[in-house]
Design a protein around this motif. Structure first.
Motif, short mmCIF file in Angstrom:
data_model
loop_
_atom_site.label_atom_id
_atom_site.label_comp_id
_atom_site.label_asym_id
_atom_site.label_seq_id
_atom_site.Cartn_x
_atom_site.Cartn_y
_atom_site.Cartn_z
N VAL A 270 0.73 -1.22 -0.17
CA VAL A 270 -0.10 -0.02 0.04
C VAL A 270 1.11 1.20 0.01
N SER A 303 2.91 -0.99 4.03
CA SER A 303 2.40 0.21 3.75
C SER A 303 3.61 1.25 3.56
N GLU A 314 -3.01 4.26 7.50
CA GLU A 314 -2.70 3.02 6.50
C GLU A 314 -2.03 2.15 7.31
N THR A 318 -1.92 -2.42 8.00
CA THR A 318 -0.92 -3.40 7.61
C THR A 318 -0.10 -3.87 8.41
N GLY A 321 4.52 -0.92 8.65
CA GLY A 321 4.18 0.45 7.99
C GLY A 321 5.47 1.19 8.14
#
Length: 374
Positions: A270, A303, A314, A318, A321
């Protein structure tokens, strides 16, 4: 016009067949296929390409068998392959007989193209004797002349009628281990044909938008067409047809399945498109991470966002990150929780180590769970 629930995928119930040791249809995972582009008669080059496709995750690989030299090399190719091999046969029924005897797990052949009913019967007997499945591959670019005269142009009804005619030839010989594709380069034509065929038959369907184009254009076109069908629950196996190396087709196929939450393999990244707020070069960082993490097969999420506007949000969703901060200092999140700060220097190596460690942890947990279940 009714609106579908935004995350509602009710999979079409098809009967299951076996392609070698890989189940296709029923409740089996949607499989990802590709096709080699080396001369099949060059067994070494073909095996080398198959190996790269296997590493990318291919479940099934198709090879073209246009001549006797190709089917002669097929036995060596089948022995070397870790995944089932589909032999692509167009017109000559003897190539199908040779491929079946050489160990192909599936024959891609349109029964109506190989001549008499007795020739179809010979192919069916060879398939049964060798445990081969058959894939009927209807293509808008090679529709039968009588159907083009009847309908005036390729259309969904023509593709479906062609598929049903080929199916009848197999079923007249008591053969039901088949799957069907109705491909077109026009994605709207292909989607409509698959939707009609899905209501007419119970066999597994192989999805594809044929002659889709290069890596970028073909990926977009295939994602729209294949993704639309998968969202409607249609599709048991797929190939993304690109003018690119076959391993790229495999990667794109898995990205489509990952994006839809149907099947996960490897790292789901992401990342933001980047802007002037970014605390590090997001684009180059993502490029390097994707390359460095391509060997990871364990499903997990990462992310990579350049600033604190959306980064923490975000990162909370995940496994790992990375969020850009000020003064060359960036936040690392583990399992959604802010854990530590990393400087620019060594950042990519650090994230790679974290992902590899997380993948190992997940795999260890899976092994323990399986052992306890046993």
């Amino acid at each position: 016009m009714s609106i579908r629930p935004w995350r509602d995928i009710a999979r079409r119930q098809s009967r299951q067949i076996m392609v070698g040791n890989v189940p296709v249809g029923g409740d089996a995972p949607v499989t990802v296929q590709t096709m080699t582009n080396t001369p099949t008669s060059d067994a070494k080059a073909t095996i080398d390409q198959i190996r790269r496709c296997e590493e990318a995750g291919a479940d099934i690989i198709r090879v073209s068998c246009p001549d006797v030299e190709s089917t002669a090399a097929l036995k060596q190719i089948v022995r070397a392959s870790r995944v089932p091999i589909v032999a692509d046969i167009h017109f000559h029924y003897k190539r199908a007989l040779e491929a079946a005897d050489a160990g192909a797990a599936c024959l891609r052949i349109n029964p109506g193209n190989i001549g008499s009913s007795e020739r179809v019967a010979e192919v069916v007997r060879a398939a049964k004797a060798n445990g081969c499945a058959i894939r009927i591959g209807v293509n808008a670019g090679s529709l039968e002349r009588d159907l083009l005269e009847k309908y005036g142009e390729p259309c969904p009804e023509a593709l479906v009628e062609s598929a049903l005619d080929h199916i009848k030839l197999l079923e007249d010989h008591d053969f039901r281990e088949y799957k069907v594709a109705v491909k077109a380069s026009d994605l709207f034509l292909a989607v409509a044909a698959y939707q009609q065929l899905a209501e007419a038959v119970d066999c597994p369907l192989h999805l594809g938008i044929t002659e889709a184009g290069g890596l970028i254009g073909g990926t977009v076109k295939s994602s729209i067409g294949i993704g639309s069908l998968l969202w409607y629950g249609i599709g048991d196996t797929l190939r993304v047809s690109l003018s690119a190396e076959p391993e790229e087709e495999v990667r794109v196929g898995f990205e489509i399945l990952k994006a839809m939450g149907i099947r996960n393999r490897g790292v789901r990244v992401v990342s933001c498109p980047s802007c002037a707020r970014q605390g590090f070069d997001v684009i180059r960082t993502v490029e390097k991470l994707e390359a460095r993490l391509s060997h990871i097969r364990t499903p997990l999420s990462l992310s990579v966002l350049g600033c604190v506007v959306n980064g923490p949000g975000e990162a909370r969703e995940t496994d790992i990150g990375l969020t850009g901060g000020g003064n060359g200092r960036h936040a690392i999140f583990l399992s959604g929780i802010s854990d530590h700060v990393i400087a620019d220097e060594g950042m990519i190596d650090h994230v790679v180590r974290l992902v590899e460690a997380k993948a190992a942890e997940i795999e260890a947990g899976t092994s323990v769970a399986m052992g306890e279940a046993a």
